[in-house]
Design a protein around this motif. Structure first.
Motif, PDB file in Angstrom:
ATOM      1  N   THR A 127      52.489  33.029  30.835  1.00  0.00           N
ATOM      2  CA  THR A 127      51.215  33.745  30.990  1.00  0.00           C
ATOM      3  C   THR A 127      50.417  34.021  30.020  1.00  0.00           C
ATOM      4  OG1 THR A 127      52.718  35.165  32.540  1.00  0.00           O
ATOM      5  CG2 THR A 127      50.757  36.178  32.010  1.00  0.00           C
TER       6      THR A 127
ATOM      7  N   GLN B  41      46.386  32.920  29.224  1.00  0.00           N
ATOM      8  CA  GLN B  41      45.447  34.160  28.652  1.00  0.00           C
ATOM      9  C   GLN B  41      44.509  33.618  27.589  1.00  0.00           C
ATOM     10  OE1 GLN B  41      47.659  37.717  28.272  1.00  0.00           O
ATOM     11  NE2 GLN B  41      47.891  38.103  30.335  1.00  0.00           N
TER      12      GLN B  41
ATOM     13  N   GLN C 127      41.654  32.431  29.058  1.00  0.00           N
ATOM     14  CA  GLN C 127      40.872  33.363  29.786  1.00  0.00           C
ATOM     15  C   GLN C 127      40.108  34.348  28.895  1.00  0.00           C
ATOM     16  OE1 GLN C 127      44.345  34.979  32.021  1.00  0.00           O
ATOM     17  NE2 GLN C 127      44.047  33.657  33.836  1.00  0.00           N
ATOM     18  N   THR C 128      40.414  34.412  27.670  1.00  0.00           N
ATOM     19  CA  THR C 128      39.857  35.351  26.765  1.00  0.00           C
ATOM     20  C   THR C 128      38.951  34.688  25.580  1.00  0.00           C
ATOM     21  OG1 THR C 128      41.805  35.196  25.060  1.00  0.00           O
ATOM     22  CG2 THR C 128      41.938  37.068  26.765  1.00  0.00           C
TER      23      THR C 128
ATOM     24  N   GLN D 187      41.444  37.075  21.611  1.00  0.00           N
ATOM     25  CA  GLN D 187      42.368  35.747  21.890  1.00  0.00           C
ATOM     26  C   GLN D 187      43.067  35.490  20.539  1.00  0.00           C
ATOM     27  OE1 GLN D 187      39.506  32.174  21.430  1.00  0.00           O
ATOM     28  NE2 GLN D 187      40.588  31.412  23.332  1.00  0.00           N
TER      29      GLN D 187
ATOM     30  N   ASP E  90      40.922  37.527  35.996  1.00  0.00           N
ATOM     31  CA  ASP E  90      40.356  36.946  34.853  1.00  0.00           C
ATOM     32  C   ASP E  90      39.358  38.053  34.135  1.00  0.00           C
ATOM     33  OD1 ASP E  90      38.682  37.260  36.925  1.00  0.00           O
ATOM     34  OD2 ASP E  90      37.191  35.979  36.433  1.00  0.00           O
TER      35      ASP E  90
ATOM     36  N   ILE F 279      43.708  41.793  32.120  1.00  0.00           N
ATOM     37  CA  ILE F 279      44.661  41.214  31.105  1.00  0.00           C
ATOM     38  C   ILE F 279      45.261  42.304  30.196  1.00  0.00           C
ATOM     39  CG2 ILE F 279      44.716  39.510  29.264  1.00  0.00           C
ATOM     40  CD1 ILE F 279      42.578  38.071  30.672  1.00  0.00           C
TER      41      ILE F 279
ATOM     42  N   ASP G  88      49.064  43.238  30.428  1.00  0.00           N
ATOM     43  CA  ASP G  88      49.920  43.004  29.093  1.00  0.00           C
ATOM     44  C   ASP G  88      50.624  44.078  28.424  1.00  0.00           C
ATOM     45  OD1 ASP G  88      49.185  40.387  29.459  1.00  0.00           O
ATOM     46  OD2 ASP G  88      48.050  40.509  27.579  1.00  0.00           O
TER      47      ASP G  88
END
Ligand SMILES: [Fe+2]
Length: 221
Positions: free
Chosen positions: A50, A54, A57-58, A65, A117, A122, A126
């Motif tokens: 996952t 991400q 995605q970040t 990120q 997204d 996220i 998380d």
């Protein structure tokens, strides 16, 4: 005198600083301790997948990120530690990789609503995941203490330290994730709300939530 009575009663000597024979049998370790280590391994394996997604995605939020990349590296270390604990009992982790999918699938299923997204989603997912890990490691540490498995105790504690740090970072940066998500969609954010990105205390103080906040979101997203 008391010790002699116990020896007499059981017909063999009991060791008082170690779990007794009835606890620390091969069968009990197999049935009661190993499932917790296997669950932790499978969980870390799933989370590594996952987090890797991400990172991509970040990409519009370099500081998030960087944090996710850092936790991805930590997570691979967590998985390796659990793998070593299993190997100490002669277990091959490759046979149990699928367990994590169902475990994490339940979390994902509870999370329907916001598109995957989005940064805010996220951050929320998380945060949930970190608490799943904290619960899992608390169970594992307690179980490993029952069986006096020092390697597993230390490995689980080291992993859990990273999860606690990560959940704290996530909740401190949750308002900022929300604001950045809406800003990216073109919304104008009032100044007093923007200020929450730097200092989310007004939110937490209003509900008496102690998140271990240490004053000023330490890194910006
Ligand atoms: Fe972890």
């Amino acid at each position: 005198l008391r010790r002699e009575q116990e020896v007499g009663k059981n017909g063999n000597e009991r060791r008082h600083n170690m779990p007794d024979n009835q606890t620390n049998t091969k069968q009990n370790i197999q049935d009661k301790l190993l499932p917790y280590i296997q669950d932790a391994y499978a969980m870390e394996n799933q989370i590594a997948e996952t987090l890797e997604k991400q990172i991509d995605q970040t990409k519009d939020f370099p500081n998030v990120q960087a944090k996710i990349r850092q936790h991805f590296e930590q997570t691979k270390q967590h998985r390796a530690r659990m793998e070593n604990c299993l190997k100490a009992y002669g277990k091959d982790p490759s046979t149990i990789k699928d367990l994590g999918s169902s475990l994490m699938g339940n979390v994902a299923g509870a999370m329907a609503g916001i598109r995957p997204d989005k940064l805010s989603r996220i951050a929320r997912d998380d945060y949930v995941t970190e608490h799943l890990e904290i619960a899992a490691y608390t169970l594992l540490i307690t179980t490993a203490r029952i069986f006096n498995d020092q390697q597993t105790i230390q490995a689980a504690e080291a992993n859990m330290r990273d999860e606690v740090e990560m959940q704290r970072w996530l909740i401190e940066h949750m308002p900022e994730a929300c604001i950045l998500t809406f800003q990216k969609e073109g919304l104008t954010i009032p100044q007093d709300v923007q200020n929450l990105a730097q200092n989310p205390d007004p939110i937490f103080n209003a509900v008496n939530l102690n998140v271990g906040y240490t004053g000023g979101a330490s890194t910006q997203m």
